[in-house]
Design a protein around this motif. Structure first.
Motif, PDB file in Angstrom:
ATOM      1  N   ALA A 150       0.842  -1.208   0.000  1.00 26.48           N
ATOM      2  CA  ALA A 150       0.000   0.000   0.000  1.00 26.48           C
ATOM      3  C   ALA A 150       0.873   1.252   0.000  1.00 26.48           C
ATOM      4  O   ALA A 150       0.559   2.239  -0.694  1.00 26.48           O
ATOM      5  CB  ALA A 150      -0.937  -0.006   1.209  1.00 26.48           C
ATOM      6  N   ASP A 151       1.966   1.226   0.753  1.00 24.28           N
ATOM      7  CA  ASP A 151       2.894   2.371   0.765  1.00 24.28           C
ATOM      8  C   ASP A 151       3.442   2.622  -0.637  1.00 24.28           C
ATOM      9  O   ASP A 151       3.519   3.766  -1.089  1.00 24.28           O
ATOM     10  CB  ASP A 151       4.080   2.109   1.706  1.00 24.28           C
ATOM     11  N   SER A 157       3.183   7.956  -8.621  1.00 29.33           N
ATOM     12  CA  SER A 157       2.384   9.029  -9.218  1.00 29.33           C
ATOM     13  C   SER A 157       1.426   8.512 -10.281  1.00 29.33           C
ATOM     14  O   SER A 157       0.439   9.172 -10.595  1.00 29.33           O
ATOM     15  CB  SER A 157       3.299  10.102  -9.805  1.00 29.33           C
ATOM     16  N   GLY A 158       1.674   7.315 -10.817  1.00 32.36           N
ATOM     17  CA  GLY A 158       0.766   6.758 -11.816  1.00 32.36           C
ATOM     18  C   GLY A 158      -0.362   5.936 -11.217  1.00 32.36           C
ATOM     19  O   GLY A 158      -1.151   5.344 -11.954  1.00 32.36           O
ATOM     20  N   LEU A 159      -0.426   5.885  -9.892  1.00 39.24           N
ATOM     21  CA  LEU A 159      -1.446   5.075  -9.214  1.00 39.24           C
ATOM     22  C   LEU A 159      -2.188   5.900  -8.183  1.00 39.24           C
ATOM     23  O   LEU A 159      -1.661   6.868  -7.644  1.00 39.24           O
ATOM     24  CB  LEU A 159      -0.793   3.880  -8.489  1.00 39.24           C
ATOM     25  N   ARG A 160      -3.421   5.481  -7.910  1.00 38.46           N
ATOM     26  CA  ARG A 160      -4.193   6.099  -6.840  1.00 38.46           C
ATOM     27  C   ARG A 160      -4.708   4.970  -5.950  1.00 38.46           C
ATOM     28  O   ARG A 160      -5.439   4.099  -6.427  1.00 38.46           O
ATOM     29  CB  ARG A 160      -5.367   6.876  -7.442  1.00 38.46           C
ATOM     30  N   LEU A 161      -4.306   4.968  -4.706  1.00 38.83           N
ATOM     31  CA  LEU A 161      -4.699   3.902  -3.775  1.00 38.83           C
ATOM     32  C   LEU A 161      -6.134   4.126  -3.311  1.00 38.83           C
ATOM     33  O   LEU A 161      -6.444   5.125  -2.668  1.00 38.83           O
ATOM     34  CB  LEU A 161      -3.759   3.896  -2.561  1.00 38.83           C
ATOM     35  N   ARG A 162      -7.029   3.173  -3.651  1.00 38.36           N
ATOM     36  CA  ARG A 162      -8.423   3.299  -3.235  1.00 38.36           C
ATOM     37  C   ARG A 162      -8.720   2.531  -1.958  1.00 38.36           C
ATOM     38  O   ARG A 162      -9.602   2.894  -1.201  1.00 38.36           O
ATOM     39  CB  ARG A 162      -9.370   2.804  -4.344  1.00 38.36           C
ATOM     40  N   GLY A 163      -8.008   1.419  -1.739  1.00 41.39           N
ATOM     41  CA  GLY A 163      -8.262   0.624  -0.543  1.00 41.39           C
ATOM     42  C   GLY A 163      -7.832  -0.815  -0.746  1.00 41.39           C
ATOM     43  O   GLY A 163      -6.968  -1.090  -1.580  1.00 41.39           O
ATOM     44  N   LEU A 164      -8.440  -1.717   0.016  1.00 39.04           N
ATOM     45  CA  LEU A 164      -8.091  -3.138  -0.049  1.00 39.04           C
ATOM     46  C   LEU A 164      -9.230  -3.929  -0.690  1.00 39.04           C
ATOM     47  O   LEU A 164     -10.392  -3.502  -0.681  1.00 39.04           O
ATOM     48  CB  LEU A 164      -7.819  -3.692   1.351  1.00 39.04           C
ATOM     49  N   MET A 165      -8.881  -5.097  -1.223  1.00 45.74           N
ATOM     50  CA  MET A 165      -9.858  -6.005  -1.833  1.00 45.74           C
ATOM     51  C   MET A 165      -9.546  -7.411  -1.363  1.00 45.74           C
ATOM     52  O   MET A 165      -8.380  -7.753  -1.137  1.00 45.74           O
ATOM     53  CB  MET A 165      -9.740  -5.913  -3.349  1.00 45.74           C
ATOM     54  N   HIS A 192      -2.773   6.013   5.158  1.00 46.18           N
ATOM     55  CA  HIS A 192      -3.206   6.562   3.865  1.00 46.18           C
ATOM     56  C   HIS A 192      -4.702   6.861   3.939  1.00 46.18           C
ATOM     57  O   HIS A 192      -5.528   6.045   3.522  1.00 46.18           O
ATOM     58  CB  HIS A 192      -2.923   5.548   2.745  1.00 46.18           C
ATOM     59  N   PRO A 193      -5.043   8.011   4.463  1.00 43.81           N
ATOM     60  CA  PRO A 193      -6.466   8.322   4.703  1.00 43.81           C
ATOM     61  C   PRO A 193      -7.318   8.306   3.429  1.00 43.81           C
ATOM     62  O   PRO A 193      -8.537   8.184   3.507  1.00 43.81           O
ATOM     63  CB  PRO A 193      -6.436   9.742   5.295  1.00 43.81           C
ATOM     64  N   GLU A 194      -6.665   8.409   2.278  1.00 44.86           N
ATOM     65  CA  GLU A 194      -7.423   8.408   1.021  1.00 44.86           C
ATOM     66  C   GLU A 194      -7.917   7.004   0.655  1.00 44.86           C
ATOM     67  O   GLU A 194      -8.771   6.846  -0.227  1.00 44.86           O
ATOM     68  CB  GLU A 194      -6.562   8.979  -0.118  1.00 44.86           C
TER      69      GLU A 194
END
Ligand SMILES: *Cc1c(COP(=O)(O)O)cnc(C)c1O
Length: 240
Positions: A150-151, A157-165, A192-194
């Motif tokens: 996740a870190d 910069s090419g990714l946006r962390l949405r959460g876990l699956m 990562h609050p986002e």
């Protein structure tokens, strides 16, 4: 397609009831329709009913179906095991990738997102355990590896962390597994609050997932019916 319409309405009613039972706002749970093995015409029919999010688990099928439905206002999600060499094509579609489970794939998608000029929305997939042999077909990072992955995603910069699956282990009560997932998600969110999304729950266990905080449920069979042929991620039962 009256069958599809009734089915999607019934699934939405299950989601809403489960959310209310959990003291949550039903609008906080999105329905991802997993259209793998079903024709583009079914996607188009559901899109006409207002369904916007669709999931596939094979890159080639995703690309073909996306081309077939053309200009419809749908958002694609990839929920299968992704080969690095397919990352760029999936990123160009603007698809959300739910199955980032290793550094090499994160790096390939990061490059793809940079080249596509928009970051790829990704979920880090967690392996919640289960019978040996399932994992090869299903994927997922072991929980101990998830925070570092996740870190890495969050720093790309090419990714946006949405959460876990995750997919719950088969043939077991899904609640303990989803509770472990929720605890891991809370830990990742503290760094990562986002990462506010949690992709969990399928036709058979969406209530348990919603009780544990799922914000995206991935539903195939309860909408489209039984798949004609088993595919990756399905339980191969000796009876069939
Ligand atoms: C096929 C699949 C689903 C949908 O499963 P159903 O039991 O048909 O609802 C959800 N998630 C993943 C990762 C899948 O491969």
């Amino acid at each position: 397609m009256p069958g599809l319409e009734e089915n999607v309405r019934a699934v939405r009613a299950r989601i809403d009831a489960a959310a209310r039972d959990a003291g949550r706002d039903p609008a906080s749970v999105a329905l991802l329709a997993v259209s793998k093995t079903w024709p583009a015409a079914d996607v188009a029919a559901l899109a006409a009913l207002g369904q916007r999010d669709f999931g596939e688990n094979r890159a080639q099928e995703l690309l073909t179906k996306a081309a077939e439905v053309g200009g419809l206002d749908v958002r694609w999600h990839f929920v299968g095991q992704l080969q690095r060499n397919k990352a760029a094509a999936v990123a160009r579609l603007g698809a959300v990738v739910h199955t980032v489970d290793r550094e090499s794939l994160a790096r390939a998608l990061d490059r793809a997102g940079e080249q596509a000029g928009r970051p790829v929305d990704v979920f880090v997939q967690v392996d919640l355990g289960g019978a040996a042999g399932e994992l090869a077909a299903r994927g997922g990072a072991v929980p101990a590896d998830v925070p570092a992955l996740a870190d890495l995603v969050a720093a790309s910069s090419g990714l946006r962390l949405r959460g876990l699956m995750a997919v719950a282990p088969r043939g077991e009560d899904p609640h303990p597994a989803f509770d472990r997932l929720a605890a891991l998600a809370a830990r990742v969110r503290s760094d990562h609050p986002e990462a506010v999304e949690l992709s969990a729950g399928m036709s058979g266990d969406l209530e348990a997932a919603i009780a544990a905080g799922a914000t995206v449920v991935r539903v195939g069979t309860a909408i489209f019916g039984d798949r004609p042929l088993p595919c990756d991620g399905d339980q191969i039962s000796p009876a069939t």
